[in-house]
Design a protein around this motif. Structure first.
Motif, short mmCIF file in Angstrom:
data_model
loop_
_atom_site.label_atom_id
_atom_site.label_comp_id
_atom_site.label_asym_id
_atom_site.label_seq_id
_atom_site.Cartn_x
_atom_site.Cartn_y
_atom_site.Cartn_z
N ASN A 168 2.92 5.76 5.23
CA ASN A 168 1.87 6.63 4.71
C ASN A 168 1.21 5.96 3.51
N VAL A 169 -0.12 5.94 3.54
CA VAL A 169 -0.90 5.15 2.58
C VAL A 169 -1.74 6.08 1.71
N GLY A 170 -1.78 5.79 0.41
CA GLY A 170 -2.56 6.59 -0.53
C GLY A 170 -4.01 6.16 -0.60
N GLU A 171 -4.78 6.82 -1.44
CA GLU A 171 -6.20 6.51 -1.59
C GLU A 171 -6.44 5.11 -2.12
N ASP A 172 -5.45 4.56 -2.85
CA ASP A 172 -5.60 3.21 -3.39
C ASP A 172 -5.26 2.14 -2.36
#
Length: 397
Positions: A168-172
């Motif tokens: 799971n990847v964040g906005e950054d």
């Protein structure tokens, strides 16, 4: 000696889900695609990516694999300031009779080897994947994003995501969470099990993990979660090429069938050759009554029968009146006159006697499967081996 990046190739798995095919050999040694063995793909990727130092960690049934790799010459890895090195376990067996107790422990046991090259980064690979990847491109992204760990990922369907390890990847853009087989996936980025670590950081995590009595000594279960908990930078490297884990009979058969399509994975690309230690054999021979349709036929084969949508390794014989359809025949297999092989994987040096029937086409039922014969099996004349059957070495078919 200092290297920007060296590779550690985990090739010690038993491959229990390949059943009869890995009864006597390690999974990376299993023949694949007519001309290759599974380990040829990561070794070729290393050579093509400019990574000239590769440690191959062996454990289960290593003799054939060690002999096959040799000095690494077929993959241009026989270099003076690097090369390919076989790294067996050196610790004594524990009470359960195992050596490497997990993927992280395997690397931990070889810290001294890695430090001999004083690398800035370490590439961790599996020996049972079929793919073509430029690790140099992955390394560039790793360095550009100042990552402690870069994980190769591939987009999958949400249905597939429930069976895989998901990032799971964040906005950054960085990974903030790893989920193993989530019931409700938050992303479609599945881990491919290819990692680039900053070596200084990985070394510290390996030592801490080894001293943790509750650890599984595993990258996915222990090292990666620990790095996430400590706020390390984990970057996802998105890979959109062909990749398949060939850890099961069905996936191995599927991947071999994929080799018949140049649009899925192109084995004829001179810019990215997949090399192998191939035997010196005469060219394949096709008799006057033979019919070969949409198939791979490797050197040393003698074909007098019907071969369709199949992959034939070196020195395979298909006699007059025999039929091979949607099947994988490994080196030295013989299909005698009037025998039929359908939707099957036939191991090395298997002999299928006249009139025998091995496997059958899918019938739409849940009970159907790929028929598999382990190495050196003999299938008696007129014998019928049903779909999904598994014949082990030493058994009479």
């Amino acid at each position: 000696m200092k290297k920007s990046c060296i590779a550690m190739l985990l090739a010690g798995g038993q491959g229990s889900r390949l059943y009869a095919l890995t009864q006597d050999v390690a999974k990376p040694s299993v023949p694949f695609g007519g001309k290759y063995r599974i380990i040829d793909f990561p070794l070729s990727n290393c050579a093509n990516s400019g990574i000239d130092t590769v440690g191959v960690l062996t454990q289960y049934r290593p003799l054939q694999l060690n002999s096959y790799i040799g000095t690494g010459q077929p993959w241009d890895l026989d270099v003076s300031d690097g090369g390919v090195f076989i790294l067996p376990p050196y610790q004594k067996q524990d009470e359960k009779g195992s050596w490497f107790t997990g993927t992280a422990n395997a690397i931990y046991q070889n810290i001294a080897f890695i430090e001999n090259y004083n690398p800035e980064n370490v590439l961790i690979l599996s020996g049972d994947h079929i793919y073509k990847m430029d690790y140099a491109d992955m390394l560039r992204e790793h360095l550009a994003h100042d990552a402690a760990l870069t994980i190769s990922v591939q987009q999958v369907s949400m249905e597939e995501a429930t069976r895989m390890g998901m990032m799971n990847v964040g906005e950054d853009g960085y990974v903030y969470e790893f989920e193993e087989k989530p019931k409700h996936p938050k992303s479609d980025l599945a881990s491919m099990g290819v990692y680039i670590f900053n070596w200084e950081k990985l070394r510290a995590y390996l030592i801490a993990d080894e001293n943790n009595p509750n650890s599984h000594k595993d990258f996915g279960k222990d090292i990666i979660p620990a790095m996430l908990n400590n706020g390390e930078k984990l970057w996802p490297y998105r890979f959109d090429g062909y990749w398949r884990d060939v850890g099961t009979i069905t996936s191995l058969w599927d991947a071999n069938m994929d080799m018949l399509s140049t649009t899925l994975i192109n084995l004829y690309d001179p810019s990215w050759p997949i090399s192998s230690r191939s035997p010196v054999l005469p060219p394949s021979y096709t008799g006057e009554d033979a019919k070969v349709v949409h198939s791979i036929v490797t050197e040393g084969c003698e074909i007098d029968g019907h071969v369709e949508n199949s992959v034939l390794s070196a020195s395979v014989t298909v006699e007059r009146g025999a039929k091979v359809v949607y099947s994988v025949l490994m080196p030295g297999a013989v299909v005698k006159a009037g025998a039929t092989v359908e939707y099957a994987i036939i191991g090395e040096n298997v002999v299928i006697e006249p009139g025998a029937v091995v496997g059958s086409a899918p019938d739409g039922t849940d009970g159907w499967g790929v028929t598999t014969c382990g190495p050196n099996v003999s299938i008696a004349a007129g014998k019928v081996i049903p779909a999904g059957a598994m014949i082990y070495s030493g058994e009479e078919g």
